[in-house]
Write a protein that holds these residues in place. Structure first.
Motif, mmCIF file in Angstrom:
data_model
loop_
_atom_site.group_PDB
_atom_site.id
_atom_site.type_symbol
_atom_site.label_atom_id
_atom_site.label_comp_id
_atom_site.label_asym_id
_atom_site.label_seq_id
_atom_site.Cartn_x
_atom_site.Cartn_y
_atom_site.Cartn_z
ATOM 1 N N ILE A 8 0.710 -0.981 0.184
ATOM 2 C CA ILE A 8 0.045 0.014 0.040
ATOM 3 C C ILE A 8 0.912 1.046 -0.186
ATOM 4 O O ILE A 8 0.638 2.276 -0.774
ATOM 5 C CB ILE A 8 -0.947 -0.065 1.243
ATOM 6 N N GLY A 9 1.805 1.275 0.908
ATOM 7 C CA GLY A 9 2.725 2.326 0.879
ATOM 8 C C GLY A 9 3.401 2.597 -0.487
ATOM 9 O O GLY A 9 3.828 3.708 -1.045
ATOM 10 N N LEU A 10 4.088 1.547 -1.202
ATOM 11 C CA LEU A 10 4.449 1.648 -2.454
ATOM 12 C C LEU A 10 3.509 2.138 -3.487
ATOM 13 O O LEU A 10 3.981 2.930 -4.425
ATOM 14 C CB LEU A 10 4.907 0.176 -2.729
ATOM 15 N N LEU A 11 2.299 1.684 -3.518
ATOM 16 C CA LEU A 11 1.304 2.243 -4.312
ATOM 17 C C LEU A 11 1.069 3.694 -4.063
ATOM 18 O O LEU A 11 0.756 4.387 -5.090
ATOM 19 C CB LEU A 11 0.062 1.400 -4.510
ATOM 20 N N LEU A 12 0.872 4.115 -2.831
ATOM 21 C CA LEU A 12 0.651 5.530 -2.703
ATOM 22 C C LEU A 12 2.067 6.337 -3.070
ATOM 23 O O LEU A 12 1.577 7.496 -3.628
ATOM 24 C CB LEU A 12 0.461 5.745 -1.061
ATOM 25 N N ALA A 13 3.218 5.995 -2.942
ATOM 26 C CA ALA A 13 4.423 6.671 -3.352
ATOM 27 C C ALA A 13 4.268 6.841 -4.934
ATOM 28 O O ALA A 13 4.545 7.767 -5.531
ATOM 29 C CB ALA A 13 5.700 5.996 -2.904
ATOM 30 N N ALA A 18 3.492 9.807 -10.018
ATOM 31 C CA ALA A 18 2.552 10.094 -11.056
ATOM 32 C C ALA A 18 1.742 11.417 -11.013
ATOM 33 O O ALA A 18 1.823 11.890 -12.343
ATOM 34 C CB ALA A 18 1.590 8.931 -11.393
ATOM 35 N N VAL A 19 1.180 11.828 -10.010
ATOM 36 C CA VAL A 19 0.612 12.973 -10.074
ATOM 37 C C VAL A 19 1.691 14.313 -10.132
ATOM 38 O O VAL A 19 1.436 15.135 -10.880
ATOM 39 C CB VAL A 19 -0.194 13.063 -8.879
ATOM 40 N N LEU A 20 2.795 14.255 -9.747
ATOM 41 C CA LEU A 20 3.909 15.053 -9.808
ATOM 42 C C LEU A 20 4.301 15.071 -11.140
ATOM 43 O O LEU A 20 4.640 16.200 -11.712
ATOM 44 C CB LEU A 20 4.938 14.941 -8.736
ATOM 45 N N GLY A 26 2.310 19.015 -17.568
ATOM 46 C CA GLY A 26 1.653 20.110 -18.207
ATOM 47 C C GLY A 26 2.059 21.322 -18.194
ATOM 48 O O GLY A 26 1.745 22.206 -19.138
ATOM 49 N N ALA A 27 3.055 21.507 -17.251
ATOM 50 C CA ALA A 27 3.513 22.894 -17.193
ATOM 51 C C ALA A 27 4.756 23.211 -18.163
ATOM 52 O O ALA A 27 4.978 24.335 -18.730
ATOM 53 C CB ALA A 27 4.392 23.025 -15.594
ATOM 54 N N THR A 28 5.150 22.127 -18.852
ATOM 55 C CA THR A 28 5.952 22.352 -19.859
ATOM 56 C C THR A 28 5.540 22.566 -21.360
ATOM 57 O O THR A 28 6.238 22.615 -22.271
ATOM 58 C CB THR A 28 7.223 21.212 -19.990
#
Length: 78
Positions: A8-13, A18-20, A26-28
């Motif tokens: 679960i910790g690995l999936l959250l990381a 992925a979000v970052l 998107g900024a580029t």
């Protein structure tokens, strides 16, 4: 149980990364006009395709190299 928390910790990381990455990509994609970047704006008759721009830059470099090759070399006084 310990393996479950690790997974679960690995999936959250992974989700956070992925979000970052999505946010950074998107900024580029924002296109900034050349005049805003401090570069002169292209003229109306300027080359519009990448190929034409590439050829124009190559021609300018060739002209500069030809001009430099025409200058006489200074020889040391040995």
């Amino acid at each position: 149980m310990r393996t479950g928390f690790g997974l679960i910790g690995l999936l959250l990381a992974l989700a956070l990364v992925a979000v970052l990455v999505k946010k950074q990509m998107g900024a580029t994609r924002v296109a900034v006009p050349p005049a805003v970047q401090g570069l002169p704006a292209p003229a109306a008759g300027a080359a519009s395709t990448v190929r034409a721009q590439s050829q124009q830059v190559q021609q300018q470099v060739k002209q500069q190299m030809d001009a430099l090759m025409q200058q006489p070399r200074t020889l040391p006084e040995d």
